[in-house]
Design a protein around this motif. Structure first.
Motif, PDB file in Angstrom:
ATOM      1  N   HIS A 131       1.018   5.010   2.702  1.00  0.00           N
ATOM      2  CA  HIS A 131      -0.279   5.635   2.236  1.00  0.00           C
ATOM      3  C   HIS A 131      -1.009   4.463   1.491  1.00  0.00           C
ATOM      4  CE1 HIS A 131      -2.762   9.358   0.477  1.00  0.00           C
ATOM      5  NE2 HIS A 131      -3.587   8.264   0.709  1.00  0.00           N
ATOM      6  N   HIS A 159      -9.656   6.476   4.352  1.00  0.00           N
ATOM      7  CA  HIS A 159     -10.376   7.880   4.593  1.00  0.00           C
ATOM      8  C   HIS A 159     -11.197   7.589   5.652  1.00  0.00           C
ATOM      9  CE1 HIS A 159      -9.188   9.199   0.540  1.00  0.00           C
ATOM     10  NE2 HIS A 159      -9.638   8.071  -0.004  1.00  0.00           N
ATOM     11  N   HIS A 182      -6.134  16.492   2.231  1.00  0.00           N
ATOM     12  CA  HIS A 182      -6.159  15.433   2.931  1.00  0.00           C
ATOM     13  C   HIS A 182      -4.960  15.160   3.768  1.00  0.00           C
ATOM     14  CE1 HIS A 182      -8.609  12.931  -0.086  1.00  0.00           C
ATOM     15  NE2 HIS A 182      -9.347  13.711   0.265  1.00  0.00           N
TER      16      HIS A 182
HETATM   17 FE    FE Z   1      -5.961  11.642  -0.615  1.00  0.00          FE
END
Ligand code: FE
Ligand code: AMP
Ligand code: FE
Ligand code: ZN
Length: 287
Positions: A6, A38, A78
């Motif tokens: 990530h 994102h 998310h």
């Molecule tokens: Fe996040």
């Protein structure tokens, strides 16, 4: 084996270009890194082109979603998505729409701040974004740092940009169940990011994660800098019960956050489980 699944680049709200991100990942001694900007895959090509020998690249994204919170309301979540086909029509359309809405939102926030005399310009901010990148509050925070209004991005959030601040505008969100299904159809694997990061705001309950597993969620991010020991152990137990993949990752944003690459990691077995389930694109290594 050091595996970090990530991270963010300048394709969204990180400060490393995708090429710098993979170079820094190799320099930090990582064996595998995921690029998870994102709502965009626009950093993939550059990261791939610059991939240092021996480093495995997992192409991914972090989708902005809305979820039932398990208490009768909704909250922002998310969703990490890995190794999906970036050209799947639904994915392309969804991400383009989310990015367009996030640019409008950035302009709204910046416009309100400028009206109050703060030295930010919506036009300059938008002009400074790379093509197909995702706009976020950190871009305004960085502008405030450059203008000398605050000394750090954190201070900008604390004083002006947090969710309770007067300039806050909520951002576009896709229902998380629809996103899980969209990524599954595009051959990807989904992992719910920092699900119990209570300090970030309202979070989902364990019951919601169970329901999401029922619609195809593949895993949960357990070892994340914003998870305390209790959150980690609850998520690990839940994943065991539900047969979900567990990951760990830094959520690196370059100099926008203090976290280092590889500060939290995923086991090789869990990375293998992700690769096994994915049919969209492959993990890449250069010899
Ligand atoms: Fe996040
Ligand atoms: P947005 O997506 O525009 O709502 O902005 C949220 C992003 O801002 C998150 O992905 C984080 O990367 C970043 N962020 C949130 N809070 C902070 C903070 N206190 N300091 C630095 N970055 C933050
Ligand atoms: Fe971010
Ligand atoms: Zn992130």
């Amino acid at each position: 084996m050091t595996i970090d699944l990530h991270t963010h680049s300048t394709a969204s709200d990180g400060t490393d270009t995708p090429a710098e991100l993979v170079a820094n990942a190799a320099a930090a001694g990582l064996d595998a890194v995921a690029i998870t900007d994102h709502d965009t895959t626009s950093g993939w090509a550059e990261a791939l082109a610059a991939l240092p020998a021996g480093l495995r690249l997992v192409r991914g994204a972090e989708l902005s979603c809305l979820s039932p919170d398990g208490r009768g309301g909704h909250c922002n979540v998310h969703l990490l998505a890995y190794l999906f086909d970036p050209e799947a029509e639904a994915v392309v359309g969804n991400q383009a729409r989310v990015r367009a809405e996030r640019r409008n939102r950035l302009a709204t926030i910046a416009g309100r701040m400028a009206a109050d005399g703060l030295p930010v310009s919506a036009d300059d901010l938008l002009a400074g974004l790379p093509p197909d990148s995702t706009a976020g509050r950190p871009h305004i925070a960085m502008a405030l740092v450059r203008a000398g209004v605050v000394s750090t991005v954190d201070e900008a959030f604390a004083r002006y940009l947090n969710d309770r601040g007067r300039y806050y505008v909520s951002s576009s969100r896709t229902p998380v169940e629809a996103s899980i299904e969209m990524i599954a159809r595009a051959g990807g694997v989904t992992v719910l990011a920092h699900a119990f990061a209570h300090r970030r705001g309202p979070t989902v309950t364990a019951e919601v994660i169970k329901e999401l597993a029922g619609v195809g969620l593949n895993g949960v991010e357990v070892d994340h800098p914003d998870h305390d020991a209790e959150a980690r152990s609850q998520l690990r137990d839940l994943a065991d019960d539900l047969g979900l993949i567990t990951t760990g990752a830094s959520d690196y944003h370059g100099t926008n956050k203090v976290i280092r690459l590889g500060e939290e990691t995923t086991s090789p077995e869990m990375l293998d489980a992700i690769i096994e389930r994915a049919t969209g694109v492959e993990i890449v290594t250069r010899s």
